[in-house]
Write a protein that holds these residues in place. Sequence first.
Motif, short mmCIF file in Angstrom:
data_model
loop_
_atom_site.label_atom_id
_atom_site.label_comp_id
_atom_site.label_asym_id
_atom_site.label_seq_id
_atom_site.Cartn_x
_atom_site.Cartn_y
_atom_site.Cartn_z
N VAL A 45 0.86 -1.19 0.00
CA VAL A 45 0.00 0.00 0.00
C VAL A 45 0.89 1.23 0.00
O VAL A 45 1.63 1.48 0.95
CB VAL A 45 -0.94 0.02 1.21
N GLY A 46 0.82 1.98 -1.09
CA GLY A 46 1.56 3.24 -1.20
C GLY A 46 0.58 4.40 -1.21
O GLY A 46 -0.54 4.30 -0.71
N VAL A 47 1.00 5.52 -1.79
CA VAL A 47 0.13 6.70 -1.85
C VAL A 47 0.18 7.33 -3.23
O VAL A 47 1.22 7.34 -3.89
CB VAL A 47 0.53 7.77 -0.80
N ASP A 48 -0.97 7.82 -3.68
CA ASP A 48 -1.06 8.72 -4.83
C ASP A 48 -1.32 10.11 -4.28
O ASP A 48 -2.07 10.28 -3.30
CB ASP A 48 -2.19 8.31 -5.77
N LEU A 49 -0.71 11.12 -4.88
CA LEU A 49 -0.81 12.50 -4.39
C LEU A 49 -1.62 13.36 -5.35
O LEU A 49 -1.44 13.27 -6.57
CB LEU A 49 0.58 13.10 -4.22
N LYS A 50 -2.51 14.17 -4.78
CA LYS A 50 -3.31 15.08 -5.58
C LYS A 50 -3.24 16.47 -4.98
O LYS A 50 -3.16 16.63 -3.75
CB LYS A 50 -4.77 14.61 -5.62
N VAL A 51 -3.26 17.47 -5.85
CA VAL A 51 -3.17 18.86 -5.39
C VAL A 51 -4.31 19.67 -5.99
O VAL A 51 -4.76 19.42 -7.11
CB VAL A 51 -1.81 19.48 -5.79
N LEU A 52 -4.80 20.62 -5.22
CA LEU A 52 -5.87 21.49 -5.68
C LEU A 52 -5.29 22.56 -6.60
O LEU A 52 -4.41 23.32 -6.21
CB LEU A 52 -6.57 22.14 -4.49
N ASP A 53 -5.80 22.62 -7.84
CA ASP A 53 -5.33 23.61 -8.81
C ASP A 53 -6.52 24.09 -9.63
O ASP A 53 -7.22 23.29 -10.25
CB ASP A 53 -4.26 23.01 -9.73
#
Length: 394
Positions: A45-53
């Motif tokens: 289990v890893g992570v995906d990263l999302k940013v508000l743009d």
Amino acid sequence: MLSFFSHRLISAAVLLAGLTALNADAAPHSVSSQAAPAREFRLFVGVDLKVLDEGEMHEISDFDKRRAILEGPEKKQIDESDLGSIQFVPTTKLSRRPLTIANIDVRRGFSITEDAKMDSMISQNNLQTYSQDRLQQLELSVISAAAFGPSGPIEVDGQVIDVPDVREALNEFQDFQRDNAITSDDEFFTQKDGREDPEKFNAIMITAEVSSPVPVADTYAVCIARIRTDEARSRDMIIFHEIGQLTPEPRAIEIQKPGLPPGFEVLEIDLHVFCEGQEWVSDQSEKQFALTRDEAIEYLVLERVSSHRGQSLPAEPAWSLAPPALLGSDTPEDFDIPLTVHIDKRGRVTKIDESTIAPAPIAEIVSEMFFLPAIHDGTAVPSTTQINLASFFR
């Protein structure tokens, strides 16, 4: 209740274990001296990263030169200092050759604006500079008085100086030297430096040693720190840190983040390592499940089919399982050769199309590649597809 990603991970592990058990039951029992297959692959289990743009959440596909690169054809870049709200999504991933992250140490400290030690050093430096300048002036007065006596103003290096009596000049010099001795008292300032107030800690400092069994170029770390203050509930903070090349020799990294709420408390730290947007499994990764090569291939097929039920899609490279020759390079131009390859229904390269002559190193790398197989109406099928190894370098 199990989360969705945990359920998928466990389901895949159970399914793979079931397939292995069925194969074992179907074969006659016998004693074999053949070594057990290596389990260098990891489901984790890893992570995906999302940013508000611009009002929408966009996935971060890479991080380079202190800039986040967003997923999409435009590859929009956002400076690290301009990153707004960032979310991390736990995701089941497949990787190989686990990294080692050792000697993790987390400390709190001060940024420059809150650092009492730095203030002391600056104050001491300012005092010492003033004292040295003043002592030089007084010393010049003593020398002038001794040389010329109290006969009136004299000019030295273009500067007019009133010449005092020698005794008066000497007394003034000695008085100032005695009264300002504290400016050179390192013990006084060291004692002052030691008076740290934990309620003013506003920076986090994380150190660790990272190594890889094979060379991996251009890596970066993503640190997820869970902090808490007296005034607020716990919250997660995401820190990016460029590492560079990793090798079997442990590499020391130091991650710092200033500007946190004064007096914060560190509850938890998670370190994730990425290369070209792909997360690499480490000995710190959660919910790991070791797989053989055949089991890894089987998982790719199962994941492809279950995630796209009833759909039709072309084959795609599984970049998270890229061969070492790609991982250790930072020169995309060396691999910029488009090829047509034949892929079987398990995502394995069966041959390279004869219409293109591929240099030996490129052909060998492509043959080692893993693919997400093509699917037709939700079923994995053989196919042909285009691949350019330079696409690995985002």
